[in-house]
Design a protein around this motif. Structure first.
Motif, PDB file in Angstrom:
ATOM      1  N   VAL A  57       0.819  -1.213   0.000  1.00  0.00           N
ATOM      2  CA  VAL A  57       0.000   0.000   0.000  1.00  0.00           C
ATOM      3  C   VAL A  57       0.854   1.265   0.000  1.00  0.00           C
ATOM      4  CG1 VAL A  57      -1.662   1.344   1.330  1.00  0.00           C
ATOM      5  CG2 VAL A  57      -1.990  -1.120   1.056  1.00  0.00           C
ATOM      6  N   GLU A  58       1.785   1.367   0.932  1.00  0.00           N
ATOM      7  CA  GLU A  58       2.588   2.588   1.028  1.00  0.00           C
ATOM      8  C   GLU A  58       3.532   2.741  -0.156  1.00  0.00           C
ATOM      9  OE1 GLU A  58       2.306   5.081   2.937  1.00  0.00           O
ATOM     10  OE2 GLU A  58       0.742   4.230   4.186  1.00  0.00           O
ATOM     11  N   LEU A  59       4.100   1.639  -0.618  1.00  0.00           N
ATOM     12  CA  LEU A  59       5.013   1.715  -1.754  1.00  0.00           C
ATOM     13  C   LEU A  59       4.279   2.151  -3.014  1.00  0.00           C
ATOM     14  CD1 LEU A  59       7.887   1.300  -2.782  1.00  0.00           C
ATOM     15  CD2 LEU A  59       7.293  -1.073  -3.260  1.00  0.00           C
ATOM     16  N   ASP A  60       3.100   1.594  -3.250  1.00  0.00           N
ATOM     17  CA  ASP A  60       2.316   1.996  -4.420  1.00  0.00           C
ATOM     18  C   ASP A  60       1.953   3.477  -4.355  1.00  0.00           C
ATOM     19  OD1 ASP A  60       2.370  -0.473  -5.654  1.00  0.00           O
ATOM     20  OD2 ASP A  60       0.469  -1.141  -4.804  1.00  0.00           O
ATOM     21  N   ALA A  61       1.574   3.922  -3.162  1.00  0.00           N
ATOM     22  CA  ALA A  61       1.252   5.340  -3.001  1.00  0.00           C
ATOM     23  C   ALA A  61       2.481   6.201  -3.266  1.00  0.00           C
ATOM     24  CB  ALA A  61       0.713   5.602  -1.594  1.00  0.00           C
ATOM     25  N   GLY A  62       3.643   5.707  -2.848  1.00  0.00           N
ATOM     26  CA  GLY A  62       4.878   6.448  -3.079  1.00  0.00           C
ATOM     27  C   GLY A  62       5.225   6.551  -4.556  1.00  0.00           C
ATOM     28  N   ALA A 113      12.550  14.888  -5.903  1.00  0.00           N
ATOM     29  CA  ALA A 113      11.199  14.332  -5.850  1.00  0.00           C
ATOM     30  C   ALA A 113      11.154  13.097  -4.957  1.00  0.00           C
ATOM     31  CB  ALA A 113      10.720  13.983  -7.259  1.00  0.00           C
ATOM     32  N   ALA A 114      12.147  12.227  -5.089  1.00  0.00           N
ATOM     33  CA  ALA A 114      12.190  11.010  -4.272  1.00  0.00           C
ATOM     34  C   ALA A 114      12.329  11.347  -2.791  1.00  0.00           C
ATOM     35  CB  ALA A 114      13.340  10.119  -4.725  1.00  0.00           C
ATOM     36  N   LEU A 115      13.104  12.364  -2.479  1.00  0.00           N
ATOM     37  CA  LEU A 115      13.279  12.763  -1.080  1.00  0.00           C
ATOM     38  C   LEU A 115      11.999  13.372  -0.511  1.00  0.00           C
ATOM     39  CD1 LEU A 115      16.883  14.280  -1.198  1.00  0.00           C
ATOM     40  CD2 LEU A 115      16.183  12.087  -0.206  1.00  0.00           C
ATOM     41  N   ARG A 116      11.281  14.132  -1.324  1.00  0.00           N
ATOM     42  CA  ARG A 116      10.013  14.695  -0.848  1.00  0.00           C
ATOM     43  C   ARG A 116       9.003  13.590  -0.563  1.00  0.00           C
ATOM     44  NH1 ARG A 116      11.163  18.637  -4.801  1.00  0.00           N
ATOM     45  NH2 ARG A 116       9.797  17.638  -6.330  1.00  0.00           N
ATOM     46  N   VAL A 117       8.957  12.606  -1.439  1.00  0.00           N
ATOM     47  CA  VAL A 117       8.040  11.481  -1.230  1.00  0.00           C
ATOM     48  C   VAL A 117       8.404  10.738   0.050  1.00  0.00           C
ATOM     49  CG1 VAL A 117       7.286   9.249  -2.122  1.00  0.00           C
ATOM     50  CG2 VAL A 117       7.500  11.204  -3.676  1.00  0.00           C
ATOM     51  N   ALA A 118       9.685  10.436   0.211  1.00  0.00           N
ATOM     52  CA  ALA A 118      10.130   9.670   1.380  1.00  0.00           C
ATOM     53  C   ALA A 118       9.889  10.428   2.680  1.00  0.00           C
ATOM     54  CB  ALA A 118      11.608   9.333   1.237  1.00  0.00           C
ATOM     55  N   ALA A 119      10.024  11.743   2.634  1.00  0.00           N
ATOM     56  CA  ALA A 119       9.858  12.548   3.847  1.00  0.00           C
ATOM     57  C   ALA A 119       8.439  12.481   4.392  1.00  0.00           C
ATOM     58  CB  ALA A 119      10.244  13.999   3.561  1.00  0.00           C
ATOM     59  N   VAL A 131       7.404   6.534  10.005  1.00  0.00           N
ATOM     60  CA  VAL A 131       8.257   5.398  10.356  1.00  0.00           C
ATOM     61  C   VAL A 131       7.452   4.129  10.619  1.00  0.00           C
ATOM     62  CG1 VAL A 131      10.113   6.824  11.269  1.00  0.00           C
ATOM     63  CG2 VAL A 131       8.266   6.107  12.788  1.00  0.00           C
ATOM     64  N   ASP A 132       6.146   4.269  10.841  1.00  0.00           N
ATOM     65  CA  ASP A 132       5.312   3.096  11.107  1.00  0.00           C
ATOM     66  C   ASP A 132       4.555   2.627   9.869  1.00  0.00           C
ATOM     67  OD1 ASP A 132       3.773   5.401  11.016  1.00  0.00           O
ATOM     68  OD2 ASP A 132       2.279   4.645  12.426  1.00  0.00           O
ATOM     69  N   ARG A 133       4.797   3.254   8.727  1.00  0.00           N
ATOM     70  CA  ARG A 133       4.049   2.919   7.517  1.00  0.00           C
ATOM     71  C   ARG A 133       4.895   2.061   6.585  1.00  0.00           C
ATOM     72  NH1 ARG A 133      -0.835   2.617   8.022  1.00  0.00           N
ATOM     73  NH2 ARG A 133      -1.148   2.935   5.792  1.00  0.00           N
ATOM     74  N   ARG A 140       6.421  -3.735  -9.012  1.00  0.00           N
ATOM     75  CA  ARG A 140       6.585  -2.367  -8.500  1.00  0.00           C
ATOM     76  C   ARG A 140       7.912  -1.761  -8.947  1.00  0.00           C
ATOM     77  NH1 ARG A 140       2.305  -5.347  -6.674  1.00  0.00           N
ATOM     78  NH2 ARG A 140       0.743  -3.861  -5.924  1.00  0.00           N
ATOM     79  N   LEU A 141       8.955  -2.569  -8.931  1.00  0.00           N
ATOM     80  CA  LEU A 141      10.260  -2.090  -9.389  1.00  0.00           C
ATOM     81  C   LEU A 141      10.178  -1.633 -10.838  1.00  0.00           C
ATOM     82  CD1 LEU A 141      13.353  -1.807  -8.872  1.00  0.00           C
ATOM     83  CD2 LEU A 141      13.571  -4.153  -9.721  1.00  0.00           C
ATOM     84  N   ALA A 142       9.516  -2.428 -11.672  1.00  0.00           N
ATOM     85  CA  ALA A 142       9.382  -2.082 -13.086  1.00  0.00           C
ATOM     86  C   ALA A 142       8.515  -0.844 -13.274  1.00  0.00           C
ATOM     87  CB  ALA A 142       8.794  -3.259 -13.853  1.00  0.00           C
ATOM     88  N   ARG A 143       7.449  -0.734 -12.489  1.00  0.00           N
ATOM     89  CA  ARG A 143       6.558   0.428 -12.639  1.00  0.00           C
ATOM     90  C   ARG A 143       7.272   1.718 -12.253  1.00  0.00           C
ATOM     91  NH1 ARG A 143       2.075   3.255 -10.155  1.00  0.00           N
ATOM     92  NH2 ARG A 143       2.220   2.190  -8.148  1.00  0.00           N
ATOM     93  N   ARG A 144       8.047   1.663 -11.181  1.00  0.00           N
ATOM     94  CA  ARG A 144       8.792   2.860 -10.780  1.00  0.00           C
ATOM     95  C   ARG A 144       9.872   3.188 -11.809  1.00  0.00           C
ATOM     96  NH1 ARG A 144      10.420   2.299  -5.035  1.00  0.00           N
ATOM     97  NH2 ARG A 144      11.762   0.700  -5.900  1.00  0.00           N
ATOM     98  N   SER A 145      10.522   2.164 -12.356  1.00  0.00           N
ATOM     99  CA  SER A 145      11.515   2.396 -13.404  1.00  0.00           C
ATOM    100  C   SER A 145      10.874   3.071 -14.611  1.00  0.00           C
ATOM    101  CB  SER A 145      12.159   1.071 -13.829  1.00  0.00           C
ATOM    102  OG  SER A 145      12.916   0.509 -12.780  1.00  0.00           O
ATOM    103  N   ASP A 146       9.666   2.642 -14.966  1.00  0.00           N
ATOM    104  CA  ASP A 146       8.958   3.241 -16.101  1.00  0.00           C
ATOM    105  C   ASP A 146       8.640   4.712 -15.839  1.00  0.00           C
ATOM    106  OD1 ASP A 146       9.029   0.862 -17.476  1.00  0.00           O
ATOM    107  OD2 ASP A 146       6.957   0.296 -17.005  1.00  0.00           O
ATOM    108  N   VAL A 147       8.227   5.017 -14.609  1.00  0.00           N
ATOM    109  CA  VAL A 147       7.929   6.405 -14.245  1.00  0.00           C
ATOM    110  C   VAL A 147       9.172   7.274 -14.405  1.00  0.00           C
ATOM    111  CG1 VAL A 147       7.415   7.922 -12.281  1.00  0.00           C
ATOM    112  CG2 VAL A 147       6.008   5.897 -12.700  1.00  0.00           C
ATOM    113  N   ILE A 148      10.293   6.780 -13.902  1.00  0.00           N
ATOM    114  CA  ILE A 148      11.535   7.550 -13.965  1.00  0.00           C
ATOM    115  C   ILE A 148      12.043   7.644 -15.394  1.00  0.00           C
ATOM    116  CG2 ILE A 148      13.938   7.640 -13.183  1.00  0.00           C
ATOM    117  CD1 ILE A 148      12.985   6.169 -10.627  1.00  0.00           C
TER     118      ILE A 148
END
Length: 211
Positions: free
Chosen positions: A63-68, A92-98, A102-104, A128-136
């Motif tokens: 859930v959290e990774l997909d939202a990220g 962008a990646a740092l803004r998402v991670a911020a 810590v509990d998600r 998920r790895l492939a989808r994020r690679s496609d986005v980038i």
């Protein structure tokens, strides 16, 4: 009919209840022995409601990774032309991670042994790895004016996506004493950035002197 007076559970509440119900059932019965019908019943919603939020049972593991990933795509879509590509992806990646608490932590990264999801985690994690690679890759292609299947674009996108996956995994595996995800993402991107800074064109970088 005035929608303000309509009866029914708010959509956001239904989603959260489905997530909570799935987590409970996966830990009680294992992932394989838990059905979508059981999750919906535990959450007090219909099977159709389940599919309003999730396309498959495995989506509840991430859930959290997909939202990220969705948020990363949104962040990159607002970057104007001319902005250095690597810096834009890093920011962008740092803004998402911020924004990830810590509990998600995705269930797939912390409870795979208990839930019996190791094989499912590997297969759905690759999606998920492939989808994020496609986005980038799509973003890099736009910023660099290159085809999305260009070798440089694909190499950079997969390197960055792999670093982000490593950051999420290390963060999750550090247990209850883990720090903030943004620190892990920053460190992981630093590892791959040296080579990418040389490889990716940057219009703001001074041209080398002629000697």
């Amino acid at each position: 009919m005035d929608s303000r007076n309509s009866v029914g559970r708010p959509r956001t509440t239904s989603r959260v209840m489905l997530e909570d119900a799935a987590a409970e059932l996966f830990l009680e019965n294992t992932y394989a022995l838990t059905t979508i019908e059981q999750i919906a019943q535990r959450a007090g919603v219909s099977r159709n409601t389940f599919f309003n939020y999730f396309g498959a049972k495995s989506d509840l593991l991430w859930v959290e990774l997909d939202a990220g990933i969705d948020r990363l795509a949104e962040e990159l879509s607002t970057v104007p032309p001319g902005v250095p590509a690597l810096a834009a992806v890093r920011d962008a990646a740092l803004r998402v991670a911020a924004d990830i608490g810590v509990d998600r932590v995705p269930l797939a990264l912390t409870q795979d042994d208990v839930m019996g999801t190791r094989e499912e985690t590997r297969s759905s994690g690759l999606v998920r790895l492939a989808r994020r690679s496609d986005v980038i890759a799509s973003f890099l292609a736009r910023q660099l004016s290159r085809p999305s299947d260009d070798l440089l674009v694909l190499s950079a996108a997969n390197a960055i996506s792999g670093a982000l996956s490593a950051a999420w995994t290390a963060w999750a595996r550090d247990g209850i004493g883990r720090g903030h995800l943004v620190d892990y993402v920053s460190s992981a991107l630093e590892i791959v950035s040296t080579g990418l800074e040389v490889a990716l064109p940057d219009p703001t970088r001074p041209a080398p002197s002629g000697g």
